[in-house]
Design a protein around this motif. Structure first.
Motif, PDB file in Angstrom:
ATOM      1  N   GLN A  10       0.844  -1.207   0.000  1.00 16.26           N
ATOM      2  CA  GLN A  10       0.000   0.000   0.000  1.00 16.26           C
ATOM      3  C   GLN A  10       0.877   1.254   0.000  1.00 16.26           C
ATOM      4  OE1 GLN A  10      -3.101   0.655  -0.482  1.00 16.26           O
ATOM      5  NE2 GLN A  10      -3.425   2.692   0.378  1.00 16.26           N
ATOM      6  N   GLN A  22     -14.122   0.517   1.638  1.00 14.67           N
ATOM      7  CA  GLN A  22     -12.887   1.243   1.309  1.00 14.67           C
ATOM      8  C   GLN A  22     -13.128   2.265   0.201  1.00 14.67           C
ATOM      9  OE1 GLN A  22      -9.693  -0.038  -1.093  1.00 14.67           O
ATOM     10  NE2 GLN A  22      -8.134   0.309   0.460  1.00 14.67           N
ATOM     11  N   ASN A  47     -11.368   8.009  -3.328  1.00 15.12           N
ATOM     12  CA  ASN A  47     -10.898   8.342  -4.675  1.00 15.12           C
ATOM     13  C   ASN A  47     -11.511   9.598  -5.262  1.00 15.12           C
ATOM     14  OD1 ASN A  47      -8.821   6.472  -5.126  1.00 15.12           O
ATOM     15  ND2 ASN A  47     -10.352   4.855  -5.228  1.00 15.12           N
ATOM     16  N   TRP A 107      -6.264  -4.291   2.332  1.00 11.09           N
ATOM     17  CA  TRP A 107      -5.465  -5.190   1.486  1.00 11.09           C
ATOM     18  C   TRP A 107      -4.736  -6.233   2.326  1.00 11.09           C
ATOM     19  CZ3 TRP A 107      -6.936  -5.251  -3.291  1.00 11.09           C
ATOM     20  CH2 TRP A 107      -7.423  -4.088  -3.895  1.00 11.09           C
TER      21      TRP A 107
HETATM   22  C1  BGC Z   1      -7.273   1.942  -2.701  1.00 11.44           C
HETATM   23  C2  BGC Z   1      -7.278   2.809  -3.916  1.00 11.44           C
HETATM   24  C3  BGC Z   1      -6.874   4.217  -3.544  1.00 11.44           C
HETATM   25  C4  BGC Z   1      -5.566   4.216  -2.776  1.00 11.44           C
HETATM   26  C5  BGC Z   1      -5.265   5.590  -2.248  1.00 11.44           C
HETATM   27  C6  BGC Z   1      -5.912   1.971  -2.078  1.00 11.44           C
HETATM   28  O1  BGC Z   1      -5.871   1.163  -0.960  1.00 11.44           O
HETATM   29  O2  BGC Z   1      -7.622   0.626  -3.033  1.00 11.44           O
HETATM   30  O3  BGC Z   1      -8.547   2.798  -4.509  1.00 11.44           O
HETATM   31  O4  BGC Z   1      -6.724   5.022  -4.687  1.00 11.44           O
HETATM   32  O5  BGC Z   1      -5.603   3.295  -1.712  1.00 11.44           O
HETATM   33  O6  BGC Z   1      -4.106   5.598  -1.478  1.00 11.44           O
END
Ligand code: BGC
Length: 483
Positions: free
Chosen positions: A160, A273, A279, A381
């Motif tokens: 991440q 999420q 987003n 995740w």
């Molecule tokens: C998400 C994405 C997002 C990102 C932002 C991820 O964990 O799944 O959709 O754009 O984090 O940091």
């Protein structure tokens, strides 16, 4: 993180160094995921001048539809990539899927960079999306399965961290090429990390757990011997094999009742999420900033600020994940998101969005990203790479990840309409309400997995289906998580 916490008691630093290097390389999946989803917003401004936006395959279409295809084509591709990628990870192996994914990333970026027509550009974008879908599953999955339990949370969260770094890098690349409008370079830049991942992965081992699942015990032992001592390998092998044997009795199907709570947790977190709005900020930050009264360049600067906050707070999450655990980070993160979304809505609700109120909006937005970055961003995740039984781990992650990408698409498609219908304040308050639902969901259903081996987590899950709640996984971790 304490030294005692990070040092591998078995093989000394050497063993851990190997795991760190492998995890960092595999995290390039996250970098590509972040970069390739982030870069399009900047590149599209120039793409629309480079092609005739009124027809596709000789059929006349609206430019809005073409914009939708170019920008969201990757999200659709990612949903498809996740749908098939999970199953492929179980059948082909994690390493082979990473190799194939890196190749698809490379080809997708190359196709976009040299596309002579809009149709080919869209095809490249969809190809790129499929690779993003693969990467979103197999990055966390591979890292989770090679990691010792004590540092698994931090190592998987590196993925991440790479996602957020990729997003930030895409802002810089867009900025760097903005004057000259070289959109082909912007989109082609993704070829470089794809190539590094492809070549680097050739030298990395397959996941020991997948090898055992396929009956290749000697190979698995060889991989484990790079990071664990003899006695530890024996214990770990025994544990993985025992788990596999129980699964072989037919308990392992995705639809088995004992897997259902974990599927509910994964699907719920996947949706939350996205529907809590992250987003809209990641993709529409400049638009949001402009409407708070900031000028053009101030908005771009503030957007970079969002990217930096996202990266920095994900570093904090990486450092805390194995110390405080997943649940506390998720709960604190969601609590903070609720407060900051309420604040953000209030700033838009008050008349005269300039001066102090403009700054309050900016502050709330930055803090909102910070709270996402320590909780829902990395923890989702990580948890989905931990809570599914070995035999169907990839497939289960696939199901859950499709939900994540479809929800992402839904939010991206509805944000501007929502703002039109209920205003910015209403939209952010709606995301706040959904964050409250996410908090309740987490409090009651999401298990703690800190310090447990993947096999212990699986056993806990099976146990709690017999007679307890799914948070039973929160039981005291064993000393090293393998015995
Ligand atoms: C998400 C994405 C997002 C990102 C932002 C991820 O964990 O799944 O959709 O754009 O984090 O940091």
């Amino acid at each position: 993180m304490s030294t005692e916490h990070t040092r591998n008691a078995d093989t000394g630093d050497g063993g851990n160094r190997f795991v760190y290097v492998t995890a960092a390389l595999a995290a390039l999946n996250g970098l590509l995921f972040g970069f390739d989803t982030g870069v399009i917003s900047g590149a599209f401004l120039y793409i629309q001048d480079a092609f005739d936006m009124s027809s596709l395959l000789w059929i006349s279409t609206s430019s809005a539809m073409i914009e939708g295809l170019v920008v969201s084509g990757a999200l659709v591709g990612a949903a498809f990539g996740a749908a098939v990628g999970g199953n492929l990870a179980d059948r082909w192996g994690r390493r082979r899927l990473i190799l194939v994914g890196a190749l698809v990333f490379f080809l997708g970026s190359l196709t976009m960079a040299v596309a002579p027509t809009l149709e080919i550009l869209i095809a490249g974008r969809i190809l790129d999306g499929i690779a993003i879908g693969f990467a979103s599953i197999v990055g966390p999955l591979y890292i989770s399965e090679i990691s010792p339990p004590k540092i698994r949370g931090s190592l998987v969260s590196l993925n991440q961290l790479a996602v957020t770094t990729g997003i930030l890098a895409s802002y810089f690349v867009n900025y760097a090429f903005a004057d000259t409008g070289q959109w082909r370079w912007m989109l082609g830049a993704g070829m470089l990390p794809a190539l590094v991942l492809l070549v680097g992965m050739l030298f990395m081992p397959e996941s020991p757990r997948w090898l055992i699942d396929k009956g290749r015990e000697a190979d698995a032992k060889e991989v484990l011997s790079r990071t664990r001592s003899e006695s530890r390998i024996r214990a770990e092998l025994r544990e993985i094999k025992e788990t596999k044997e129980i699964e072989a009795e037919g308990l392992s199907e995705l639809i088995e009742p004992w897997v259902r709570p974990a599927l509910i947790v994964g699907i719920g977190l996947a949706a939350f999420q996205q529907v809590t709005g992250i987003n809209t900020v990641i993709y529409y930050a400049p638009t949001i900033f402009e409407s708070t009264g900031f000028g053009n360049s101030a908005s771009i600067l503030a957007t970079v600020g969002v990217g930096v906050v996202n990266v920095v707070m994900t570093v904090v999450a990486v450092l805390l994940m194995d110390r405080v655990g997943r649940r506390p980070l998720l709960l604190v993160g969601l609590g903070g998101m609720i407060l900051t979304l309420v604040g953000l809505g209030a700033a838009f609700f008050l008349p005269g969005l300039s001066g102090v109120v403009g700054w309050a909006a900016l502050g709330s937005l930055m803090l909102y990203v910070a709270f996402f970055a320590i909780g829902l961003g990395p923890v989702f995740w990580l948890l989905i790479s931990e809570i599914y039984p070995l035999k169907v781990r990839g497939s289960a992650m696939g199901v859950v990840t499709v939900v994540n990408w479809v929800a992402n698409l839904l939010v991206a498609q509805t944000f501007l309409q929502l703002v039109g219908a209920i205003g910015e304040h209403g939209t952010f308050w709606l995301y706040a309400a959904l964050s409250v639902a996410a908090l309740v969901f987490t409090y009651f259903l999401v298990p703690e997995t800190k310090g447990r081996s993947l096999e212990e987590i699986e056993a806990d899950l099976r146990q709690s289906a017999v007679g307890g709640s799914s948070t039973a996984i929160a039981a005291e971790p064993t000393e090293d998580g393998v015995e």
